[in-house]
Design a protein around this motif. Structure first.
Motif, PDB file in Angstrom:
ATOM      1  N   ARG A  10       0.823  -0.775  -0.090  1.00  0.00           N
ATOM      2  CA  ARG A  10       0.100   0.227  -0.191  1.00  0.00           C
ATOM      3  C   ARG A  10       0.946   1.056   0.019  1.00  0.00           C
ATOM      4  O   ARG A  10       0.535   2.382  -0.396  1.00  0.00           O
ATOM      5  N   TYR A  11       2.104   1.200   0.421  1.00  0.00           N
ATOM      6  CA  TYR A  11       2.957   2.053   0.267  1.00  0.00           C
ATOM      7  C   TYR A  11       4.116   2.766  -0.808  1.00  0.00           C
ATOM      8  O   TYR A  11       4.901   3.316  -1.223  1.00  0.00           O
ATOM      9  N   HIS A  12       4.455   0.776  -1.259  1.00  0.00           N
ATOM     10  CA  HIS A  12       5.502   1.489  -2.244  1.00  0.00           C
ATOM     11  C   HIS A  12       6.818   2.029  -1.829  1.00  0.00           C
ATOM     12  O   HIS A  12       7.551   3.010  -2.420  1.00  0.00           O
ATOM     13  N   GLY A  13       7.186   1.454  -0.749  1.00  0.00           N
ATOM     14  CA  GLY A  13       8.470   2.500   0.235  1.00  0.00           C
ATOM     15  C   GLY A  13       8.072   4.099   0.403  1.00  0.00           C
ATOM     16  O   GLY A  13       9.336   4.090   0.787  1.00  0.00           O
ATOM     17  N   ARG A  14       7.292   3.968   0.602  1.00  0.00           N
ATOM     18  CA  ARG A  14       6.985   5.829   0.865  1.00  0.00           C
ATOM     19  C   ARG A  14       5.894   5.730   2.602  1.00  0.00           C
ATOM     20  O   ARG A  14       5.465   6.809   2.465  1.00  0.00           O
ATOM     21  N   MET A  15       6.231   5.210   2.973  1.00  0.00           N
ATOM     22  CA  MET A  15       5.746   4.915   4.652  1.00  0.00           C
ATOM     23  C   MET A  15       6.337   6.119   5.453  1.00  0.00           C
ATOM     24  O   MET A  15       7.100   6.186   5.861  1.00  0.00           O
ATOM     25  N   THR A  16       5.631   7.161   5.805  1.00  0.00           N
ATOM     26  CA  THR A  16       5.733   8.246   6.671  1.00  0.00           C
ATOM     27  C   THR A  16       4.593   7.966   8.205  1.00  0.00           C
ATOM     28  O   THR A  16       3.840   7.404   7.942  1.00  0.00           O
ATOM     29  N   GLY A  17       5.457   8.024   9.060  1.00  0.00           N
ATOM     30  CA  GLY A  17       4.408   8.427  10.314  1.00  0.00           C
ATOM     31  C   GLY A  17       3.323   8.920  10.630  1.00  0.00           C
ATOM     32  O   GLY A  17       2.024   8.428  10.824  1.00  0.00           O
ATOM     33  N   SER A  18       3.514   9.969   9.486  1.00  0.00           N
ATOM     34  CA  SER A  18       1.825  11.343   9.198  1.00  0.00           C
ATOM     35  C   SER A  18       1.348  10.861   8.211  1.00  0.00           C
ATOM     36  O   SER A  18       0.065  10.670   8.810  1.00  0.00           O
ATOM     37  N   GLY A  19       1.655  10.029   7.599  1.00  0.00           N
ATOM     38  CA  GLY A  19       0.737   9.694   6.141  1.00  0.00           C
ATOM     39  C   GLY A  19      -0.120   8.310   7.008  1.00  0.00           C
ATOM     40  O   GLY A  19      -1.050   7.940   6.786  1.00  0.00           O
ATOM     41  N   LEU A  20       0.841   7.688   7.847  1.00  0.00           N
ATOM     42  CA  LEU A  20       0.133   6.576   8.820  1.00  0.00           C
ATOM     43  C   LEU A  20      -0.712   6.692   9.688  1.00  0.00           C
ATOM     44  O   LEU A  20      -1.928   6.807  10.115  1.00  0.00           O
ATOM     45  N   ALA A  21      -0.418   8.122  10.271  1.00  0.00           N
ATOM     46  CA  ALA A  21      -1.033   8.365  11.538  1.00  0.00           C
ATOM     47  C   ALA A  21      -2.264   8.946  10.389  1.00  0.00           C
ATOM     48  O   ALA A  21      -3.799   8.592  11.281  1.00  0.00           O
ATOM     49  N   HIS A  22      -2.692   9.707   9.705  1.00  0.00           N
ATOM     50  CA  HIS A  22      -3.908   9.646   8.632  1.00  0.00           C
ATOM     51  C   HIS A  22      -4.217   8.738   8.656  1.00  0.00           C
ATOM     52  O   HIS A  22      -6.052   9.331   8.537  1.00  0.00           O
ATOM     53  N   ARG A  23      -3.713   7.369   7.480  1.00  0.00           N
ATOM     54  CA  ARG A  23      -4.765   6.238   7.385  1.00  0.00           C
ATOM     55  C   ARG A  23      -5.377   5.869   9.341  1.00  0.00           C
ATOM     56  O   ARG A  23      -6.712   5.084   8.799  1.00  0.00           O
ATOM     57  N   LEU A  24      -4.753   5.749   9.995  1.00  0.00           N
ATOM     58  CA  LEU A  24      -5.623   5.339  11.569  1.00  0.00           C
ATOM     59  C   LEU A  24      -6.653   5.848  11.453  1.00  0.00           C
ATOM     60  O   LEU A  24      -7.339   5.267  12.389  1.00  0.00           O
ATOM     61  N   ARG A  25      -6.732   7.140  11.775  1.00  0.00           N
ATOM     62  CA  ARG A  25      -7.786   8.038  11.998  1.00  0.00           C
ATOM     63  C   ARG A  25      -9.054   7.941  11.045  1.00  0.00           C
ATOM     64  O   ARG A  25      -9.803   7.597  11.721  1.00  0.00           O
ATOM     65  N   ARG A  26      -8.623   8.229   9.914  1.00  0.00           N
ATOM     66  CA  ARG A  26      -9.041   7.471   9.038  1.00  0.00           C
ATOM     67  C   ARG A  26     -10.434   6.736   8.954  1.00  0.00           C
ATOM     68  O   ARG A  26     -11.605   6.635   8.550  1.00  0.00           O
ATOM     69  N   HIS A  27      -9.862   5.142   9.551  1.00  0.00           N
ATOM     70  CA  HIS A  27      -9.800   3.710   9.508  1.00  0.00           C
ATOM     71  C   HIS A  27     -10.903   4.124  10.526  1.00  0.00           C
ATOM     72  O   HIS A  27     -11.944   3.208  10.921  1.00  0.00           O
ATOM     73  N   ALA A  28     -10.073   5.130  11.586  1.00  0.00           N
ATOM     74  CA  ALA A  28     -11.188   5.066  13.128  1.00  0.00           C
ATOM     75  C   ALA A  28     -12.425   5.466  13.215  1.00  0.00           C
ATOM     76  O   ALA A  28     -13.297   5.087  12.951  1.00  0.00           O
ATOM     77  N   GLN A  29     -11.813   6.180  12.114  1.00  0.00           N
ATOM     78  CA  GLN A  29     -13.583   7.065  11.558  1.00  0.00           C
ATOM     79  C   GLN A  29     -14.595   6.599  11.100  1.00  0.00           C
ATOM     80  O   GLN A  29     -15.734   6.492  11.398  1.00  0.00           O
ATOM     81  N   ALA A  30     -13.672   6.058   9.847  1.00  0.00           N
ATOM     82  CA  ALA A  30     -14.935   4.497   9.489  1.00  0.00           C
ATOM     83  C   ALA A  30     -15.276   3.609   9.937  1.00  0.00           C
ATOM     84  O   ALA A  30     -16.442   3.398   9.513  1.00  0.00           O
ATOM     85  N   SER A  31     -14.627   2.755  10.708  1.00  0.00           N
ATOM     86  CA  SER A  31     -15.226   1.884  11.827  1.00  0.00           C
ATOM     87  C   SER A  31     -16.586   2.330  12.274  1.00  0.00           C
ATOM     88  O   SER A  31     -17.925   1.266  12.698  1.00  0.00           O
ATOM     89  N   GLU A  32     -16.440   3.435  13.055  1.00  0.00           N
ATOM     90  CA  GLU A  32     -17.178   4.134  13.774  1.00  0.00           C
ATOM     91  C   GLU A  32     -18.800   4.330  13.801  1.00  0.00           C
ATOM     92  O   GLU A  32     -19.327   3.711  13.645  1.00  0.00           O
ATOM     93  N   ARG A  33     -18.490   5.444  12.420  1.00  0.00           N
ATOM     94  CA  ARG A  33     -19.575   4.864  11.330  1.00  0.00           C
ATOM     95  C   ARG A  33     -20.184   3.965  11.184  1.00  0.00           C
ATOM     96  O   ARG A  33     -21.504   4.065  11.021  1.00  0.00           O
ATOM     97  N   ARG A  34     -19.467   2.200  10.480  1.00  0.00           N
ATOM     98  CA  ARG A  34     -20.122   1.075  10.301  1.00  0.00           C
ATOM     99  C   ARG A  34     -20.948   0.585  10.894  1.00  0.00           C
ATOM    100  O   ARG A  34     -22.222   0.141  10.963  1.00  0.00           O
TER     101      ARG A  34
END
Length: 152
Positions: free
Chosen positions: A109-133
């Motif tokens: 999913r990252y093609h060698g470009r994982m960053t802490g801030s990028g993953l943090a953003h994805r984690l938050r989006r995932h948590a929000q989507a899980s709560e909506r579901r």
């Protein structure tokens, strides 16, 4: 004043149990992980090809400088119950399914470009989507008159 021996004092002493501390919710644990990833200054490595590992090997997977090691190095998350820096430990603690862990942490999913801030953003989006579901399934359950045990 009556003289009492130490055994009598110990028996009469009232001990006050500390009130149980509130545990972090799933959302709070994920938010904490996101915060420490944003503050992490070093490199972060995505997990390599986890989808190809057999289930037992997948749960035991660990790596150097992964988001899992960043989480396990946090004393707050360890105090909350994060048992180790293996993928299975993180999946249990953050309540992630195999597909969620793959989508959030795998290198494909990252093609060698994982960053802490990028993953943090994805984690938050995932948590929000899980709560909506979860809220949607609760509403569906109420509408049809049954208690939905589904959470995400």
């Amino acid at each position: 004043m009556k003289h009492q021996n130490p055994q009598e004092l110990a028996a009469a002493a009232t001990t006050y149990a500390q009130p149980p501390q509130r545990r972090m919710s799933r959302r709070e644990r994920i938010e904490r992980w996101a915060e420490i990833l944003e503050c992490h200054q070093g490199p972060i490595n995505a997990l390599r090809q986890v989808e190809y590992l057999p289930p037992q090997e997948r749960r035991a997977y660990r790596g150097v400088n992964t988001p899992l090691t960043v989480a396990f190095n946090d004393p707050v998350l360890r105090e909350e119950g994060l048992a180790g820096d293996r993928l299975g430990d993180a999946m249990d603690f953050f309540q992630l399914s195999d597909s969620e862990a793959h989508a959030l942490l795998c290198d494909c999913r990252y093609h060698g470009r994982m960053t802490g801030s990028g993953l943090a953003h994805r984690l938050r989006r995932h948590a929000q989507a899980s709560e909506r579901r979860a809220r949607m399934w609760q509403a569906v359950g109420r509408f049809f008159g049954f208690a939905s045990g589904r959470t995400a």
